[in-house]
Scaffold this motif. Structure first.
Motif, PDB file in Angstrom:
ATOM      1  N   VAL A 148       0.756  -1.229   0.033  1.00  0.00           N
ATOM      2  CA  VAL A 148      -0.063  -0.208   0.093  1.00  0.00           C
ATOM      3  C   VAL A 148       1.095   1.240  -0.165  1.00  0.00           C
ATOM      4  N   THR A 149       0.573   2.208  -0.774  1.00  0.00           N
ATOM      5  CA  THR A 149       1.307   3.341  -1.143  1.00  0.00           C
ATOM      6  C   THR A 149       0.780   4.361   0.177  1.00  0.00           C
ATOM      7  N   ALA A 150       1.531   5.327   0.323  1.00  0.00           N
ATOM      8  CA  ALA A 150       1.327   6.388   1.374  1.00  0.00           C
ATOM      9  C   ALA A 150      -0.197   7.152   0.920  1.00  0.00           C
ATOM     10  N   GLN A 151      -0.238   7.561  -0.378  1.00  0.00           N
ATOM     11  CA  GLN A 151      -1.406   8.099  -0.743  1.00  0.00           C
ATOM     12  C   GLN A 151      -2.826   7.082  -0.698  1.00  0.00           C
ATOM     13  N   GLN A 152      -2.420   5.844  -1.003  1.00  0.00           N
ATOM     14  CA  GLN A 152      -3.451   4.914  -0.411  1.00  0.00           C
ATOM     15  C   GLN A 152      -4.057   4.692   0.908  1.00  0.00           C
ATOM     16  N   ARG A 153      -2.907   4.729   1.791  1.00  0.00           N
ATOM     17  CA  ARG A 153      -3.022   4.875   3.058  1.00  0.00           C
ATOM     18  C   ARG A 153      -3.982   5.936   3.605  1.00  0.00           C
ATOM     19  N   VAL A 154      -3.641   7.299   3.032  1.00  0.00           N
ATOM     20  CA  VAL A 154      -4.423   8.473   3.389  1.00  0.00           C
ATOM     21  C   VAL A 154      -5.612   8.278   3.129  1.00  0.00           C
ATOM     22  N   ASP A 155      -5.971   7.886   1.766  1.00  0.00           N
ATOM     23  CA  ASP A 155      -7.454   7.742   1.126  1.00  0.00           C
ATOM     24  C   ASP A 155      -8.287   6.429   1.896  1.00  0.00           C
ATOM     25  N   ASN A 156      -7.581   5.530   2.316  1.00  0.00           N
ATOM     26  CA  ASN A 156      -8.259   4.470   3.104  1.00  0.00           C
ATOM     27  C   ASN A 156      -8.659   4.932   4.802  1.00  0.00           C
ATOM     28  N   THR A 157      -7.977   5.713   4.994  1.00  0.00           N
ATOM     29  CA  THR A 157      -8.092   6.383   6.451  1.00  0.00           C
ATOM     30  C   THR A 157      -9.406   7.298   6.307  1.00  0.00           C
ATOM     31  N   TYR A 158      -9.404   7.978   5.360  1.00  0.00           N
ATOM     32  CA  TYR A 158     -10.145   9.201   5.097  1.00  0.00           C
ATOM     33  C   TYR A 158     -11.809   8.534   4.698  1.00  0.00           C
ATOM     34  N   ARG A 159     -11.557   7.585   4.153  1.00  0.00           N
ATOM     35  CA  ARG A 159     -12.872   6.682   3.552  1.00  0.00           C
ATOM     36  C   ARG A 159     -13.351   6.106   5.152  1.00  0.00           C
ATOM     37  N   ARG A 160     -12.462   5.732   5.858  1.00  0.00           N
ATOM     38  CA  ARG A 160     -13.073   5.000   7.220  1.00  0.00           C
ATOM     39  C   ARG A 160     -13.667   5.909   7.981  1.00  0.00           C
ATOM     40  N   ALA A 161     -13.199   7.290   7.944  1.00  0.00           N
ATOM     41  CA  ALA A 161     -13.720   8.129   8.760  1.00  0.00           C
ATOM     42  C   ALA A 161     -15.017   8.715   8.252  1.00  0.00           C
ATOM     43  N   LEU A 162     -15.538   8.639   6.955  1.00  0.00           N
ATOM     44  CA  LEU A 162     -16.733   9.057   6.337  1.00  0.00           C
ATOM     45  C   LEU A 162     -17.746   7.865   6.861  1.00  0.00           C
ATOM     46  N   THR A 163     -17.091   6.671   6.679  1.00  0.00           N
ATOM     47  CA  THR A 163     -17.880   5.658   6.932  1.00  0.00           C
ATOM     48  C   THR A 163     -18.444   5.594   8.269  1.00  0.00           C
ATOM     49  N   GLN A 164     -17.542   5.855   9.211  1.00  0.00           N
ATOM     50  CA  GLN A 164     -17.995   5.911  10.758  1.00  0.00           C
ATOM     51  C   GLN A 164     -18.796   7.247  10.735  1.00  0.00           C
ATOM     52  N   LEU A 165     -18.908   8.216  10.161  1.00  0.00           N
ATOM     53  CA  LEU A 165     -19.779   9.382  10.190  1.00  0.00           C
ATOM     54  C   LEU A 165     -21.041   9.212   9.918  1.00  0.00           C
ATOM     55  N   GLN A 166     -21.220   8.340   8.596  1.00  0.00           N
ATOM     56  CA  GLN A 166     -22.261   7.895   8.300  1.00  0.00           C
ATOM     57  C   GLN A 166     -23.016   6.966   9.275  1.00  0.00           C
ATOM     58  N   ASP A 167     -22.414   6.053  10.048  1.00  0.00           N
ATOM     59  CA  ASP A 167     -22.735   4.996  11.119  1.00  0.00           C
ATOM     60  C   ASP A 167     -23.244   5.867  12.470  1.00  0.00           C
ATOM     61  N   GLY A 168     -22.922   7.287  12.278  1.00  0.00           N
ATOM     62  CA  GLY A 168     -23.234   7.916  13.700  1.00  0.00           C
ATOM     63  C   GLY A 168     -21.995   7.878  14.501  1.00  0.00           C
ATOM     64  N   ARG A 169     -21.005   7.443  14.288  1.00  0.00           N
ATOM     65  CA  ARG A 169     -19.810   7.108  15.424  1.00  0.00           C
ATOM     66  C   ARG A 169     -18.807   8.470  15.313  1.00  0.00           C
ATOM     67  N   VAL A 170     -19.515   9.493  15.751  1.00  0.00           N
ATOM     68  CA  VAL A 170     -18.728  10.801  15.765  1.00  0.00           C
ATOM     69  C   VAL A 170     -17.327  10.745  16.093  1.00  0.00           C
ATOM     70  N   ALA A 171     -17.236  10.177  17.292  1.00  0.00           N
ATOM     71  CA  ALA A 171     -15.955  10.363  18.146  1.00  0.00           C
ATOM     72  C   ALA A 171     -14.931   9.565  17.169  1.00  0.00           C
ATOM     73  N   ASP A 172     -15.421   8.338  16.721  1.00  0.00           N
ATOM     74  CA  ASP A 172     -14.139   7.701  15.799  1.00  0.00           C
ATOM     75  C   ASP A 172     -14.138   8.190  14.558  1.00  0.00           C
ATOM     76  N   ALA A 173     -15.028   8.975  14.049  1.00  0.00           N
ATOM     77  CA  ALA A 173     -14.876   9.598  12.641  1.00  0.00           C
ATOM     78  C   ALA A 173     -13.881  10.761  13.152  1.00  0.00           C
ATOM     79  N   MET A 174     -13.945  11.654  14.089  1.00  0.00           N
ATOM     80  CA  MET A 174     -13.012  12.725  14.601  1.00  0.00           C
ATOM     81  C   MET A 174     -11.550  12.096  14.443  1.00  0.00           C
ATOM     82  N   LEU A 175     -11.472  10.765  15.273  1.00  0.00           N
ATOM     83  CA  LEU A 175     -10.178  10.431  15.441  1.00  0.00           C
ATOM     84  C   LEU A 175      -9.612   9.876  13.986  1.00  0.00           C
ATOM     85  N   ALA A 176     -10.374   9.431  13.238  1.00  0.00           N
ATOM     86  CA  ALA A 176      -9.992   8.993  11.776  1.00  0.00           C
ATOM     87  C   ALA A 176      -9.640  10.136  11.107  1.00  0.00           C
TER      88      ALA A 176
END
Length: 361
Positions: free
Chosen positions: A165-193
């Motif tokens: 995994v490249t550095a850019q792919q790692r950034v994109d994966n982390t950002y997508r995980r934050a958006l998924t957590q935000l959609q699930d209502g997990r605001v604290a986890d989304a802010m951490l991501a």
């Protein structure tokens, strides 16, 4: 020959009735006929003798046994007077230095075999010992840069779940995980991501704006302003973040100057942004810089000529800058568009009446 004559006489005697042979018919072999038979016998004997001689000749002339291959190194060179070599005087070989790891044969330099003088003979074991000493004394070459690069992954690449995994792919994966957590209502986890995304890429505009909005919703405006200030310090080419920061600064005491500073730094990258120009004009108008405010309202109206709110703002700036005729035209244009809310529509009507009254005096 006497045996042959006797047999002939016996056969001839059996052929007569009285058992006696014909005396006239039986006679001894003449000496002349005996000579012919001896010649045959002698000839046969001579042939056998010749065959035996030929066989002996062939046997004597048979090819020698093929020579056995022997190592040249094991067989001393034939010399007229061989020079004895003392067994107790081995070839001087330096002691091999200790090696941390064996040198691969593939990478060891190829050197020619040592050439010995013609009059000197060295045992194979000594020759192998000398060669091994020569090899072990050579320092091991460090691995080339290309080999090191191939053996280990680049610093910008990581191995996750067996995948590179490249550095850019790692950034994109982390950002997508934050958006998924935000959609699930997990605001604290989304802010951490989102914070992890910004640690990997401080210039990630989407993660910075999303985190600032979540901080505002969590009633943490100071932290949101600090995040935006860090982002604009790294990259001022972000008009949306500059506007968001300016709004937060306007809510602070005497924050108009700080808001203007934030907007002016990003202004070169928002010259064609009508929203940005109108917002800057409103801040300038709040700071009582009416002429500059009127100029930026006019720039904003070039991008959206039918915006009634901006026409109203232009009228306010022109009236405050002591341009009543131009201000009345701006108010009339704002009223004619019929896009203002009832409260703003009433405000424009009052301004028109005020200007008309002043003009008639």
């Amino acid at each position: 020959m006497s045996l042959i004559n006797k047999m002939l006489q016996d056969l001839d005697a059996r052929g007569t009735p009285d058992g006696r042979g014909d005396a006239a018919g039986i006679r001894s072999v003449p000496e002349r006929e005996r000579g012919v038979s001896r010649a045959l016998v002698f000839g046969g004997a001579a042939g056998l003798t010749a065959a035996a001689i030929a066989l002996g000749w062939v046997y004597l002339k048979r090819p020698p046994v093929p020579p056995v291959l022997v190592s040249v190194a094991n067989t001393p060179l034939p010399v007229a007077a061989p020079i004895p070599v003392p067994v107790t005087a081995p070839v001087a070989v330096p002691a091999p230095a200790p090696i941390a790891a064996p040198v691969p044969i593939a990478t060891a330099p190829v050197t020619p075999e040592p050439v010995l003088p013609a009059e000197q003979t060295v045992a194979p074991a000594k020759l192998r010992a000398a060669e091994m000493g020569r090899i072990t004394q050579q320092p091991a070459k460090p691995a080339s840069a290309a080999a090191v690069k191939t053996a280990a992954p680049a610093a910008s690449e990581l191995i996750l779940d067996g995948k590179q995994v490249t550095a850019q792919q790692r950034v994109d994966n982390t950002y997508r995980r934050a958006l998924t957590q935000l959609q699930d209502g997990r605001v604290a986890d989304a802010m951490l991501a989102l914070q992890q995304t910004l640690q990997l890429d401080p210039r990630h505009q989407g993660a910075r704006e999303t985190l600032a909005r979540l901080l505002l919703e969590a009633q943490r405006p100071d932290e949101a302003a600090r995040q935006l200030q860090l982002s604009l310090a790294l990259d001022p080419k972000q008009p949306a973040q500059a506007m968001m920061l300016a709004r937060l600064q306007l809510d602070q005491v005497n924050g108009g100057a700080a808001a203007l500073d934030s907007l002016m730094r990003s202004l070169p990258y928002a010259t064609d942004n009508g929203e940005y120009q109108a917002f800057l004009a409103a801040v300038l108008q709040r700071e009582q810089r009416y002429r500059e405010a009127a100029e930026h309202y006019q720039l904003a109206l070039q991008t959206a000529p039918d915006n009634g709110v901006w026409w109203m703002g232009l009228g306010i700036a022109l009236q405050a800058d002591n341009h009543p005729a131009q201000a009345r035209q701006a108010y009339e244009r704002a009223r004619g568009l019929q896009t203002l809310s009832p409260q703003l529509q009433a405000f424009v009507e009052r301004k028109l009446v005020q200007l008309t009254t002043v003009a008639t005096k």
